[in-house]
Design a protein around this motif. Structure first.
Motif, PDB file in Angstrom:
ATOM      1  N   CYS A   7       0.864  -1.186   0.000  1.00  0.00           N
ATOM      2  CA  CYS A   7       0.000   0.000   0.000  1.00  0.00           C
ATOM      3  C   CYS A   7       0.894   1.228   0.000  1.00  0.00           C
ATOM      4  O   CYS A   7       2.053   1.171   0.412  1.00  0.00           O
ATOM      5  N   GLU A   8       0.331   2.346  -0.450  1.00  0.00           N
ATOM      6  CA  GLU A   8       1.142   3.544  -0.630  1.00  0.00           C
ATOM      7  C   GLU A   8       0.361   4.791  -0.228  1.00  0.00           C
ATOM      8  O   GLU A   8      -0.816   4.937  -0.545  1.00  0.00           O
ATOM      9  N   PHE A   9       1.053   5.695   0.485  1.00  0.00           N
ATOM     10  CA  PHE A   9       0.498   7.003   0.822  1.00  0.00           C
ATOM     11  C   PHE A   9       0.744   7.963  -0.346  1.00  0.00           C
ATOM     12  O   PHE A   9       1.502   7.663  -1.272  1.00  0.00           O
ATOM     13  N   SER A  10       0.110   9.127  -0.278  1.00  0.00           N
ATOM     14  CA  SER A  10       0.212  10.091  -1.370  1.00  0.00           C
ATOM     15  C   SER A  10       1.623  10.645  -1.537  1.00  0.00           C
ATOM     16  O   SER A  10       1.979  11.125  -2.607  1.00  0.00           O
ATOM     17  N   ASN A  11       2.453  10.578  -0.482  1.00  0.00           N
ATOM     18  CA  ASN A  11       3.817  11.097  -0.573  1.00  0.00           C
ATOM     19  C   ASN A  11       4.821  10.064  -1.080  1.00  0.00           C
ATOM     20  O   ASN A  11       6.024  10.313  -1.094  1.00  0.00           O
ATOM     21  N   GLY A  12       4.321   8.880  -1.483  1.00  0.00           N
ATOM     22  CA  GLY A  12       5.202   7.865  -2.039  1.00  0.00           C
ATOM     23  C   GLY A  12       5.714   6.850  -1.050  1.00  0.00           C
ATOM     24  O   GLY A  12       6.336   5.862  -1.437  1.00  0.00           O
ATOM     25  N   THR A  13       5.479   7.066   0.259  1.00  0.00           N
ATOM     26  CA  THR A  13       5.880   6.085   1.258  1.00  0.00           C
ATOM     27  C   THR A  13       4.768   5.060   1.439  1.00  0.00           C
ATOM     28  O   THR A  13       3.626   5.274   1.024  1.00  0.00           O
ATOM     29  N   GLY A  14       5.101   3.940   2.080  1.00  0.00           N
ATOM     30  CA  GLY A  14       4.086   2.919   2.302  1.00  0.00           C
ATOM     31  C   GLY A  14       4.694   1.658   2.875  1.00  0.00           C
ATOM     32  O   GLY A  14       5.789   1.669   3.462  1.00  0.00           O
ATOM     33  N   PHE A  15       3.988   0.552   2.708  1.00  0.00           N
ATOM     34  CA  PHE A  15       4.410  -0.742   3.241  1.00  0.00           C
ATOM     35  C   PHE A  15       4.413  -1.755   2.105  1.00  0.00           C
ATOM     36  O   PHE A  15       3.493  -1.792   1.273  1.00  0.00           O
ATOM     37  N   ASP A  16       5.445  -2.595   2.085  1.00  0.00           N
ATOM     38  CA  ASP A  16       5.583  -3.587   1.024  1.00  0.00           C
ATOM     39  C   ASP A  16       6.208  -4.849   1.605  1.00  0.00           C
ATOM     40  O   ASP A  16       7.380  -4.857   1.993  1.00  0.00           O
ATOM     41  N   GLU A  39       7.686   4.761  -3.975  1.00  0.00           N
ATOM     42  CA  GLU A  39       7.991   5.422  -5.234  1.00  0.00           C
ATOM     43  C   GLU A  39       8.776   6.691  -4.943  1.00  0.00           C
ATOM     44  O   GLU A  39       8.676   7.247  -3.847  1.00  0.00           O
ATOM     45  N   PRO A  40       9.583   7.164  -5.898  1.00  0.00           N
ATOM     46  CA  PRO A  40      10.332   8.410  -5.682  1.00  0.00           C
ATOM     47  C   PRO A  40       9.384   9.543  -5.320  1.00  0.00           C
ATOM     48  O   PRO A  40       8.304   9.660  -5.897  1.00  0.00           O
ATOM     49  N   PRO A  41       9.767  10.376  -4.339  1.00  0.00           N
ATOM     50  CA  PRO A  41       8.881  11.474  -3.941  1.00  0.00           C
ATOM     51  C   PRO A  41       8.638  12.433  -5.093  1.00  0.00           C
ATOM     52  O   PRO A  41       9.542  12.757  -5.866  1.00  0.00           O
ATOM     53  N   GLY A  42       7.432  12.869  -5.225  1.00  0.00           N
ATOM     54  CA  GLY A  42       7.066  13.799  -6.290  1.00  0.00           C
ATOM     55  C   GLY A  42       6.238  14.946  -5.734  1.00  0.00           C
ATOM     56  O   GLY A  42       6.042  15.080  -4.531  1.00  0.00           O
ATOM     57  N   ARG A  43       5.741  15.758  -6.630  1.00  0.00           N
ATOM     58  CA  ARG A  43       4.956  16.911  -6.225  1.00  0.00           C
ATOM     59  C   ARG A  43       3.590  16.448  -5.745  1.00  0.00           C
ATOM     60  O   ARG A  43       2.940  15.622  -6.365  1.00  0.00           O
ATOM     61  N   SER A  44       3.145  16.988  -4.609  1.00  0.00           N
ATOM     62  CA  SER A  44       1.855  16.614  -4.047  1.00  0.00           C
ATOM     63  C   SER A  44       0.729  17.265  -4.835  1.00  0.00           C
ATOM     64  O   SER A  44       0.937  18.197  -5.629  1.00  0.00           O
ATOM     65  N   LEU A  45      -0.501  16.784  -4.596  1.00  0.00           N
ATOM     66  CA  LEU A  45      -1.672  17.337  -5.276  1.00  0.00           C
ATOM     67  C   LEU A  45      -1.866  18.797  -4.912  1.00  0.00           C
ATOM     68  O   LEU A  45      -2.180  19.629  -5.771  1.00  0.00           O
ATOM     69  N   GLY A  46      -1.675  19.131  -3.634  1.00  0.00           N
ATOM     70  CA  GLY A  46      -1.834  20.526  -3.204  1.00  0.00           C
ATOM     71  C   GLY A  46      -0.852  21.447  -3.899  1.00  0.00           C
ATOM     72  O   GLY A  46      -1.208  22.557  -4.333  1.00  0.00           O
ATOM     73  N   SER A  47       0.419  21.009  -4.028  1.00  0.00           N
ATOM     74  CA  SER A  47       1.422  21.827  -4.700  1.00  0.00           C
ATOM     75  C   SER A  47       1.066  22.032  -6.169  1.00  0.00           C
ATOM     76  O   SER A  47       1.210  23.135  -6.711  1.00  0.00           O
ATOM     77  N   THR A  48       0.591  20.963  -6.803  1.00  0.00           N
ATOM     78  CA  THR A  48       0.202  21.064  -8.213  1.00  0.00           C
ATOM     79  C   THR A  48      -0.946  22.048  -8.399  1.00  0.00           C
ATOM     80  O   THR A  48      -0.936  22.876  -9.323  1.00  0.00           O
ATOM     81  N   LEU A  49      -1.930  21.985  -7.504  1.00  0.00           N
ATOM     82  CA  LEU A  49      -3.072  22.902  -7.599  1.00  0.00           C
ATOM     83  C   LEU A  49      -2.640  24.349  -7.389  1.00  0.00           C
ATOM     84  O   LEU A  49      -3.124  25.263  -8.070  1.00  0.00           O
ATOM     85  N   LEU A  50      -1.719  24.582  -6.452  1.00  0.00           N
ATOM     86  CA  LEU A  50      -1.235  25.946  -6.207  1.00  0.00           C
ATOM     87  C   LEU A  50      -0.472  26.477  -7.412  1.00  0.00           C
ATOM     88  O   LEU A  50      -0.619  27.655  -7.783  1.00  0.00           O
ATOM     89  N   ILE A  51       0.358  25.626  -8.014  1.00  0.00           N
ATOM     90  CA  ILE A  51       1.116  26.066  -9.194  1.00  0.00           C
ATOM     91  C   ILE A  51       0.159  26.422 -10.325  1.00  0.00           C
ATOM     92  O   ILE A  51       0.307  27.455 -10.994  1.00  0.00           O
ATOM     93  N   VAL A  52      -0.842  25.575 -10.547  1.00  0.00           N
ATOM     94  CA  VAL A  52      -1.820  25.853 -11.607  1.00  0.00           C
ATOM     95  C   VAL A  52      -2.586  27.131 -11.307  1.00  0.00           C
ATOM     96  O   VAL A  52      -2.806  27.973 -12.195  1.00  0.00           O
ATOM     97  N   PHE A  53      -2.981  27.327 -10.031  1.00  0.00           N
ATOM     98  CA  PHE A  53      -3.755  28.503  -9.648  1.00  0.00           C
ATOM     99  C   PHE A  53      -2.973  29.792  -9.882  1.00  0.00           C
ATOM    100  O   PHE A  53      -3.459  30.733 -10.526  1.00  0.00           O
ATOM    101  N   PHE A  54      -1.741  29.833  -9.367  1.00  0.00           N
ATOM    102  CA  PHE A  54      -0.957  31.070  -9.506  1.00  0.00           C
ATOM    103  C   PHE A  54      -0.523  31.292 -10.952  1.00  0.00           C
ATOM    104  O   PHE A  54      -0.372  32.441 -11.383  1.00  0.00           O
ATOM    105  N   SER A  55      -0.327  30.216 -11.725  1.00  0.00           N
ATOM    106  CA  SER A  55      -0.018  30.382 -13.148  1.00  0.00           C
ATOM    107  C   SER A  55      -1.187  31.033 -13.873  1.00  0.00           C
ATOM    108  O   SER A  55      -0.998  31.924 -14.721  1.00  0.00           O
TER     109      SER A  55
END
Length: 271
Positions: A32-41, A185-201
């Motif tokens: 299973c995996e959390f949104s930040n790429g960490t989890g249990f395997d 999985e390698p850490p990536g941009r979170s959903l909140g960060s993506t939404l903020l980038i799109v909003f300010f763009s």
């Protein structure tokens, strides 16, 4: 307009609400995996053998002993190497969890004799789910369930019996270094960060396009080059009205008695 602003705040509050707890989403029977790429395997623990745990329980004033042996195999189902020849045995097919129950009866010579035992099916990897925190896997079997706690431990993989208080909700614990929280999985941009980038763009694009349009096509100067200047000037009042409308439970203020003013205080324009 105040009503519109109120709904915008509700939508943004829902998206960025800190109360939305992150859950470990199942990616496979033992991952299973959390949104930040960490989890249990538990994939590295899977091989061709079952992990076992045993417990004796004394019954009938010590004249009987019940031996319970639990077999657990994470990630995929395999056939347990146990005697399942009785018609009542249900462990004759590939599975993830099985229990062998054997009753030892004390005879007149002081020797315990086995009743032959029976084997009970308790779950498969196909019918399982991770709990939201990812630290447990629940295997369903009709009205019953078996929960396996994942315990991070720097030891060899080992299975223990955690609780037998609820016969229909048995809890086992699996100790393993692979039961520790890890990067899936390698850490990536979170959903909140993506939404903020799109909003300010979008905001920057809106301002640049609006300023250029008003300055070069409409000949505006000074503050007049700001697009929709009247709206931005009145925005604090609109936000205030929107919050007031939201806090009041989306109810309009009561109609005042007497002569009706213009506009009607209960109309949309009055908001």
């Amino acid at each position: 307009m105040g009503l519109f602003v109120g709904f915008i705040f509700i939508y943004l509050g829902f998206i960025f609400s800190p109360l939305r707890a992150d859950q470990c989403v199942k990616k496979g029977p033992c991952t299973c995996e959390f949104s930040n790429g960490t989890g249990f395997d538990l994939t590295p623990t899977a091989n061709n053998k079952f992990f076992t745990a045993q417990i004796y329980q004394s019954k009938m004033n010590g004249t009987q002993l019940e031996l319970s042996t639990y077999y657990y195999h994470p990630c995929y189902d395999i056939l347990p190497k146990i005697n399942a020849s009785k018609p009542t045995d249900t462990c004759g097919a590939p599975l993830s969890i099985c229990r062998s129950l054997e009753t030892l009866v004390l005879n007149g010579t002081g020797i315990y004799r086995s009743d032959g035992g029976r084997n009970d099916f308790m779950g498969t990897s196909n019918v399982s789910e991770f709990l939201p925190d990812g630290r447990s896997i629940k295997y369903m079997n009709g009205p019953s369930s078996t929960q396996v706690l994942l315990v991070c431990a720097d030891t060899e993989d080992d299975l223990h019996i955690y609780s037998l208080l609820e016969p229909n909700a048995i809890v086992l614990s699996f100790y393993s270094r692979n039961a520790c929280l890890k990067q899936i999985e390698p850490p990536g941009r979170s959903l909140g960060s993506t939404l903020l980038i799109v909003f300010f763009s979008c905001v920057i694009f809106y301002l640049v396009l609006g300023v250029c349009t008003k300055k070069f096509l409409m000949g505006a100067t000074g503050l007049e080059v700001v697009p929709n200047l009247a709206f931005w000037t009145d925005l604090p009042n609109l936000i205030k009205d929107g919050w007031a409308f939201t806090i009041s439970g989306f109810k309009l203020p009561p109609r005042a008695s007497g002569h009706v003013t213009s506009p009607d205080p209960n109309s949309y324009d009055s908001i």
